[in-house]
Design an enzyme around this catalytic site. Sequence first.
Site, short mmCIF file in Angstrom:
data_model
loop_
_atom_site.label_atom_id
_atom_site.label_comp_id
_atom_site.label_asym_id
_atom_site.label_seq_id
_atom_site.Cartn_x
_atom_site.Cartn_y
_atom_site.Cartn_z
N GLN A 98 0.98 -1.29 0.10
CA GLN A 98 -0.01 -0.11 0.05
C GLN A 98 0.85 1.41 0.02
OE1 GLN A 98 -3.45 -0.50 3.06
NE2 GLN A 98 -1.88 -2.06 3.61
N ASN A 99 2.20 0.97 0.04
CA ASN A 99 3.20 2.24 0.27
C ASN A 99 3.39 2.99 -0.96
OD1 ASN A 99 3.09 1.66 2.88
ND2 ASN A 99 5.11 0.50 2.95
N VAL A 100 3.43 4.08 -1.07
CA VAL A 100 3.85 4.67 -2.22
C VAL A 100 5.31 5.09 -2.28
CG1 VAL A 100 1.54 5.86 -2.59
CG2 VAL A 100 3.33 6.86 -1.30
N ASP A 101 6.10 4.63 -1.33
CA ASP A 101 7.64 4.95 -1.58
C ASP A 101 8.14 3.57 -2.41
OD1 ASP A 101 8.53 2.48 0.37
OD2 ASP A 101 7.61 3.41 1.90
N HIS A 116 -1.44 1.74 -4.16
CA HIS A 116 -1.71 2.98 -4.08
C HIS A 116 -1.01 3.91 -4.88
CE1 HIS A 116 -3.88 1.57 -0.04
NE2 HIS A 116 -4.57 1.36 -0.88
N GLY A 182 2.98 -4.35 9.02
CA GLY A 182 2.87 -2.82 9.11
C GLY A 182 1.73 -2.30 8.59
N THR A 183 0.67 -2.75 8.52
CA THR A 183 -0.75 -2.10 8.09
C THR A 183 -1.95 -2.37 9.28
OG1 THR A 183 -2.45 -1.97 6.51
CG2 THR A 183 -1.36 -4.00 6.63
N1 APR Z 1 6.96 -1.96 11.80
C1 APR Z 1 5.70 -2.75 11.72
N2 APR Z 1 4.76 -2.09 11.99
C2 APR Z 1 4.49 -0.90 12.40
C3 APR Z 1 5.71 -0.31 12.82
C4 APR Z 1 7.25 -0.81 12.45
N3 APR Z 1 8.02 -0.16 12.75
N4 APR Z 1 5.26 0.83 13.27
C5 APR Z 1 3.96 1.16 13.32
N5 APR Z 1 3.61 -0.13 12.92
C6 APR Z 1 2.00 -0.36 12.33
C7 APR Z 1 1.26 0.23 13.38
O1 APR Z 1 0.88 -0.55 14.67
C8 APR Z 1 -0.28 0.12 12.41
O2 APR Z 1 -0.93 -1.24 12.79
O3 APR Z 1 1.86 -0.14 11.22
C9 APR Z 1 0.52 0.24 10.97
C10 APR Z 1 0.33 1.49 10.45
O4 APR Z 1 -1.09 1.58 10.12
P1 APR Z 1 -1.86 2.80 9.33
O5 APR Z 1 -1.09 4.07 9.68
O6 APR Z 1 -3.37 2.90 9.36
O7 APR Z 1 -1.08 2.65 7.83
P2 APR Z 1 -1.82 1.66 6.79
O8 APR Z 1 -2.27 0.41 6.97
O9 APR Z 1 -0.37 1.56 5.81
O10 APR Z 1 -2.62 2.67 5.89
C11 APR Z 1 -3.05 2.09 4.66
O11 APR Z 1 -4.36 4.36 4.46
O12 APR Z 1 -4.42 6.73 4.26
C12 APR Z 1 -3.75 5.75 3.67
O13 APR Z 1 -3.17 5.40 1.49
C13 APR Z 1 -2.80 5.44 2.75
O14 APR Z 1 -1.54 3.27 1.91
C14 APR Z 1 -2.24 3.98 3.08
C15 APR Z 1 -3.50 3.46 3.74
#
Ligand code: APR
Length: 239
Positions: A98-101, A116, A182-183
């Site tokens: 889901q990462n754009v990096d 994304h 990490g999501t």
């Molecule tokens: N290693 C692993 N997981 C981690 C770390 C780490 N160092 N630090 C934080 N996390 C976890 C958090 O506990 C959380 O569950 O990563 C998750 C981040 O969740 P979100 O902030 O909701 O991000 P994400 O799930 O990637 O978001 C999805 O939402 O707005 C958007 O388009 C954007 O692609 C993104 C999508």
Amino acid sequence: METPFSLNRINKQKKLVVLTGSGMSQESGIRTFRETGGLWEEYDVTEVATPEAWQRNPELVMRFYNDRRKQLCECRPNAGHTGLAKLETLFDVHIITQNVDDLHERAGSSKVLHLHGELKKARSTVDPSLVYNIDGWELKFGDVCEKGSQLRPHIVWFGEPVPAIEEAVQIVQQADVFAVIGTSLNVYPAAGLLNYVSDGVPLYLIDPNPSNVYWQVDIIKEKAGRGVEILTRELEKFL
Ligand code: APR
């Protein structure tokens, strides 16, 4: 003649599918979205990451993504990214992110599907098939596609379709092992990909603070760097 062990292994490579989110890149210095201190705490998502925002205030949207891109140029892949790249010697690894990096690619992963979009690319506002690499960090007003129309960030904004989702579903359906890293699994259709994992396929989740876990899954409650190290040891039993 006996087949050398390494060749034998390559021929029988199992498919490891990994769904990653912003936590994957947190140790590289990239902010997550929904945690305390996350990006969506500082910015209103509707003001910077929707087609309506682009219509209403394109300068703000452009600045938001230029800032993200500038920051990305200073980041390096972390141990989690490089650990996943190394797993390609043992598995047929497919990363759905889901990462754009571009940190998976920079770590050496060869099969990366971006759900994304990609921060370092721009696309035409009249023809979405026209996608270009951005040199450096800045996309400017006046940067146009070959048909003469303004380029926009190559990002899937909220409310827009996710063109890569069908390919992602097909990859997930073929997984022999599936890992989520990490999501928060808050955003669909990405989070719904777990529903396509075949019955009996081992499922792992790496997250120091897991949420939305409705599946039978082995949780590795660690950050991505250490988590991928533990996962790698776990996966040896599938070789
Ligand atoms: N290693 C692993 N997981 C981690 C770390 C780490 N160092 N630090 C934080 N996390 C976890 C958090 O506990 C959380 O569950 O990563 C998750 C981040 O969740 P979100 O902030 O909701 O991000 P994400 O799930 O990637 O978001 C999805 O939402 O707005 C958007 O388009 C954007 O692609 C993104 C999508």
